[in-house]
Design a protein around this motif. Structure first.
Motif, short mmCIF file in Angstrom:
data_model
loop_
_atom_site.label_atom_id
_atom_site.label_comp_id
_atom_site.label_asym_id
_atom_site.label_seq_id
_atom_site.Cartn_x
_atom_site.Cartn_y
_atom_site.Cartn_z
N UNK A 182 36.43 -51.88 -37.84
CA UNK A 182 37.16 -51.46 -39.03
C UNK A 182 37.50 -52.64 -39.94
N UNK A 183 37.80 -53.81 -39.35
CA UNK A 183 38.24 -54.94 -40.16
C UNK A 183 37.14 -55.41 -41.10
N UNK A 184 35.89 -55.19 -40.69
CA UNK A 184 34.81 -55.69 -41.52
C UNK A 184 34.32 -54.64 -42.50
N UNK A 185 34.85 -53.42 -42.37
CA UNK A 185 34.38 -52.39 -43.28
C UNK A 185 35.49 -51.76 -44.12
N UNK A 186 36.75 -52.17 -43.87
CA UNK A 186 37.86 -51.60 -44.62
C UNK A 186 37.86 -52.09 -46.07
N UNK A 187 38.87 -51.59 -46.83
CA UNK A 187 38.89 -51.92 -48.25
C UNK A 187 39.27 -53.39 -48.48
N UNK A 188 40.05 -53.96 -47.54
CA UNK A 188 40.46 -55.35 -47.72
C UNK A 188 39.28 -56.30 -47.55
N UNK A 189 38.24 -55.79 -46.88
CA UNK A 189 37.07 -56.62 -46.63
C UNK A 189 36.38 -56.99 -47.94
N UNK A 190 36.35 -56.06 -48.89
CA UNK A 190 35.68 -56.34 -50.14
C UNK A 190 36.67 -56.71 -51.25
N UNK A 191 37.93 -57.06 -50.87
CA UNK A 191 38.93 -57.40 -51.89
C UNK A 191 38.64 -58.78 -52.47
N UNK A 192 39.28 -59.06 -53.59
CA UNK A 192 39.05 -60.32 -54.29
C UNK A 192 39.53 -61.51 -53.45
N UNK A 193 40.61 -61.28 -52.71
CA UNK A 193 41.18 -62.38 -51.91
C UNK A 193 40.18 -62.86 -50.87
N UNK A 194 39.50 -61.91 -50.31
CA UNK A 194 38.53 -62.26 -49.27
C UNK A 194 37.44 -63.17 -49.84
N UNK A 195 37.00 -62.85 -51.04
CA UNK A 195 35.95 -63.67 -51.64
C UNK A 195 36.49 -65.04 -52.02
N UNK A 196 37.75 -65.07 -52.50
CA UNK A 196 38.35 -66.36 -52.86
C UNK A 196 38.46 -67.25 -51.63
N UNK A 197 38.63 -66.58 -50.52
CA UNK A 197 38.72 -67.33 -49.26
C UNK A 197 37.37 -67.96 -48.90
N UNK A 198 36.30 -67.25 -49.19
CA UNK A 198 34.98 -67.73 -48.77
C UNK A 198 34.28 -68.57 -49.82
N UNK A 199 34.54 -68.33 -51.10
CA UNK A 199 33.82 -69.05 -52.15
C UNK A 199 34.78 -69.92 -52.95
N UNK A 200 34.26 -71.04 -53.47
CA UNK A 200 35.09 -71.94 -54.26
C UNK A 200 34.87 -71.77 -55.75
N UNK A 201 33.64 -71.45 -56.10
CA UNK A 201 33.25 -71.39 -57.51
C UNK A 201 33.94 -70.24 -58.23
N UNK A 202 34.77 -70.57 -59.24
CA UNK A 202 35.52 -69.54 -59.98
C UNK A 202 34.58 -68.53 -60.63
N UNK A 203 33.52 -69.08 -61.24
CA UNK A 203 32.58 -68.21 -61.96
C UNK A 203 31.90 -67.24 -61.01
N UNK A 204 31.51 -67.77 -59.84
CA UNK A 204 30.83 -66.94 -58.85
C UNK A 204 31.74 -65.80 -58.39
N UNK A 205 33.01 -66.16 -58.14
CA UNK A 205 33.96 -65.13 -57.70
C UNK A 205 34.10 -64.05 -58.77
#
Lengths: 200, 79
Positions: A118-141
């Protein structure tokens, strides 16, 4: 004497031909064919047909029954042995697969990845915070944020968690080709958006 | 002659345990051939398995259904 002998054999041949014509399918039977190919048995057959005494018939019957038995028994045993060997191999292979001798051997790539729960498929998985955690590039995010949830999930799974297409496909009940196509399309879209933003 | 040997052996199976052994002996080459298809470690196991299978065939095979010459002829006539 000679004449009567040849006449006798001529008669006998005729009788046999008649006999064969009367029972066409019988003489096509594989066991009968094989049986009559043997000279010794053919002699028995000749005797029984041309001089049908009970003794001759009994001899022929017995010889044929033994011969037919041997044919059938040998083929039955051969098949049984063959399938026993195959089943033995199958059983062994299954056993080896289920009980490997090396327990900590890295045979399965998936076990080292995050489980698909569930943790990898819930709504928080695709949230913006999750991507900010994994990527550094502002434009990419920013670019990723404009994708659909499905596309975001795909990007995360294949580039952050390093699942391959086949694994994603299996878990999402899609075909591997569909996942691969989707992934490539998403990448192209990201690339286009990224370049557009660079121009701004 | 092989076939007479096999049939007479088979009819003696019930009383004579040596007959069983002789039948197994007759089929040994066939079994050894099958053994070469498996790995060396498992050959003994497979041989045992095959012998068991052969034994059960010998014990359960019904030879009374084998037709004789005239029975087969009549059977083919009416089929």
């Amino acid at each position: 004497m000679q004449v009567s002998y040849s006449r006798h054999s001529f008669l006998c041949k005729n009788i046999i031909r008649e006999y064969q014509e009367k029972n066409p399918s019988f003489f096509q039977h594989y066991a009968v064919k094989l049986f009559l190919e043997k000279p010794y048995y053919y002699q028995l057959f000749e005797q029984a047909v041309c001089e049908p005494t009970p003794d001759h018939q009994k001899k022929l019957n017995q010889a044929f029954q033994h011969y037919y038995f041997q044919l059938k028994f040998v083929s039955y045993v051969s098949q049984t042995l063959y399938y026993t060997a195959i089943n033995f191999d199958k059983k062994n292979r299954k056993h080896k697969e289920r009980m490997p001798l090396i327990v900590d051997d890295v045979t399965n790539h998936e076990e080292f990845l995050l489980p698909f729960d569930a943790t990898i498929q819930g709504s928080s998985f695709v949230s913006k915070e999750n991507f900010e955690f994994h990527f550094d590039d502002e434009k990419l995010i920013k670019a990723i944020d404009s994708l659909s949830d499905k596309q975001k999930e795909l990007i995360l799974l294949s580039y952050v968690h390093s699942y391959n297409d086949t694994e994603i496909a299996r878990k999402q009940h899609k075909t591997q080709q569909a996942v691969s196509k989707n992934r490539k399309r998403t990448l192209t879209k990201l690339h286009e958006m990224y370049i557009e933003m660079g121009e701004e | 002659m092989m076939n007479e040997q096999l049939f007479s052996l088979f009819t003696r199976v019930q009383e004579d345990s040596e007959a069983i052994e002789e039948i197994i002996l007759l089929f040994k080459p066939r079994m050894y051939k099958l053994l070469t298809q498996t790995s060396i470690q498992e050959r003994d196991d497979l041989f045992q398995e095959l012998s068991l299978a052969l034994l059960s065939v010998i014990c359960s095979y019904d030879a009374s259904k084998i037709p004789n010459f005239y029975e087969l002829r009549d059977e083919m006539k009416y089929s």
